[in-house]
Design a protein around this motif. Sequence first.
Motif, PDB file in Angstrom:
ATOM      1  N   UNK A  81       0.723  -1.174   0.087  1.00 43.90           N
ATOM      2  CA  UNK A  81       0.064  -0.022   0.016  1.00 43.90           C
ATOM      3  C   UNK A  81       0.977   1.243  -0.005  1.00 43.90           C
ATOM      4  N   UNK A  82       1.930   1.099   0.791  1.00 44.18           N
ATOM      5  CA  UNK A  82       2.594   2.454   1.093  1.00 44.18           C
ATOM      6  C   UNK A  82       3.468   2.646  -0.137  1.00 44.18           C
ATOM      7  N   UNK A  83       4.115   1.335  -0.604  1.00 44.53           N
ATOM      8  CA  UNK A  83       5.261   1.383  -1.780  1.00 44.53           C
ATOM      9  C   UNK A  83       4.492   1.961  -3.004  1.00 44.53           C
ATOM     10  N   UNK A  84       3.179   1.311  -3.450  1.00 42.82           N
ATOM     11  CA  UNK A  84       2.440   1.650  -4.654  1.00 42.82           C
ATOM     12  C   UNK A  84       2.230   3.369  -4.692  1.00 42.82           C
ATOM     13  N   UNK A  85       1.804   3.840  -3.617  1.00 42.24           N
ATOM     14  CA  UNK A  85       1.451   5.096  -3.307  1.00 42.24           C
ATOM     15  C   UNK A  85       2.816   6.171  -3.366  1.00 42.24           C
ATOM     16  N   UNK A  86       3.941   5.557  -2.700  1.00 41.61           N
ATOM     17  CA  UNK A  86       5.094   6.236  -3.047  1.00 41.61           C
ATOM     18  C   UNK A  86       5.521   6.292  -4.547  1.00 41.61           C
ATOM     19  N   UNK A  97      12.073  -6.394   4.391  1.00 41.70           N
ATOM     20  CA  UNK A  97      11.655  -7.609   3.813  1.00 41.70           C
ATOM     21  C   UNK A  97      10.492  -8.343   4.835  1.00 41.70           C
ATOM     22  N   UNK A  98       9.551  -8.920   4.585  1.00 43.94           N
ATOM     23  CA  UNK A  98       9.436  -9.471   3.422  1.00 43.94           C
ATOM     24  C   UNK A  98       8.746  -8.206   2.518  1.00 43.94           C
ATOM     25  N   UNK A  99       8.614  -8.491   1.261  1.00 50.04           N
ATOM     26  CA  UNK A  99       8.035  -7.325   0.236  1.00 50.04           C
ATOM     27  C   UNK A  99       6.686  -7.296   0.553  1.00 50.04           C
ATOM     28  N   UNK A 100       5.729  -8.710   0.812  1.00 53.38           N
ATOM     29  CA  UNK A 100       4.631  -8.516   1.024  1.00 53.38           C
ATOM     30  C   UNK A 100       3.987  -9.721   1.476  1.00 53.38           C
ATOM     31  N   UNK A 101       2.740  -9.812   1.820  1.00 55.29           N
ATOM     32  CA  UNK A 101       1.956 -11.120   1.991  1.00 55.29           C
ATOM     33  C   UNK A 101       1.935 -12.021   1.212  1.00 55.29           C
ATOM     34  N   UNK A 103       1.890 -13.148  -3.394  1.00 55.86           N
ATOM     35  CA  UNK A 103       2.893 -12.762  -4.634  1.00 55.86           C
ATOM     36  C   UNK A 103       2.158 -11.723  -5.520  1.00 55.86           C
ATOM     37  N   UNK A 104       0.919 -11.809  -5.262  1.00 46.71           N
ATOM     38  CA  UNK A 104       0.049 -10.786  -6.279  1.00 46.71           C
ATOM     39  C   UNK A 104       0.447  -9.200  -5.740  1.00 46.71           C
ATOM     40  N   UNK A 105       0.537  -9.072  -4.410  1.00 43.22           N
ATOM     41  CA  UNK A 105       0.723  -7.798  -3.871  1.00 43.22           C
ATOM     42  C   UNK A 105       2.301  -7.535  -4.333  1.00 43.22           C
ATOM     43  N   UNK A 106       3.188  -8.346  -4.104  1.00 43.61           N
ATOM     44  CA  UNK A 106       4.549  -8.188  -4.513  1.00 43.61           C
ATOM     45  C   UNK A 106       4.556  -7.895  -5.920  1.00 43.61           C
ATOM     46  N   UNK A 107       4.129  -8.430  -6.776  1.00 44.09           N
ATOM     47  CA  UNK A 107       3.870  -8.217  -8.275  1.00 44.09           C
ATOM     48  C   UNK A 107       3.285  -6.761  -8.530  1.00 44.09           C
ATOM     49  N   UNK A 108       2.197  -6.345  -7.539  1.00 41.53           N
ATOM     50  CA  UNK A 108       1.712  -4.934  -7.793  1.00 41.53           C
ATOM     51  C   UNK A 108       2.822  -4.084  -7.490  1.00 41.53           C
TER      52      UNK A 108
END
Length: 146
Positions: A81-86, A97-101, A103-108
């Motif tokens: 959420x924060x990364x995409x907004x940034x 780490x971890x990048x996300x919970x 795989x789809x969130x990591x891909x996003x």
Amino acid sequence: MKKEVVKIGVIGVGGMGSSHCKMAKELKETELTFVCDIEENVAKQKGEEFKVPYFTDYKKAIKSGLCDAVIIATPHWVHPEIGVFAFKNGLHVLSEKPIAVTVSDADRMIKSAKDNKKVFAVMYQRRTEPVVVKLKEIIKSGTIGE
């Protein structure tokens, strides 16, 4: 030749985030420009400690115009959420780490970084330690099996 200085904001200034703040202050290539934490007393205390503005809302921090990049050191379920907004607001991102919970969130996150032409990295600091490099070589060679 003048060195470029990257202005960095740290979002999430608990244990790991505080360490990032210290390093950003010590490195000559970086300038710590703000701290952000949802706990107001923590944000204020770290802002005073590091002599930078503090925020309790990551969106306001990101939109402040104070930095070129953010380090995300929040609980991992809010990294995407924060990364995409940034990324959408023109900032580079270094995520703990971890990048996300999922795989789809990591891909996003990865897609958003690419779409916005921003640098994105995840803090896997041990991958370059000699013992980890050697273990990877041993595993890849098949010496210990599959």
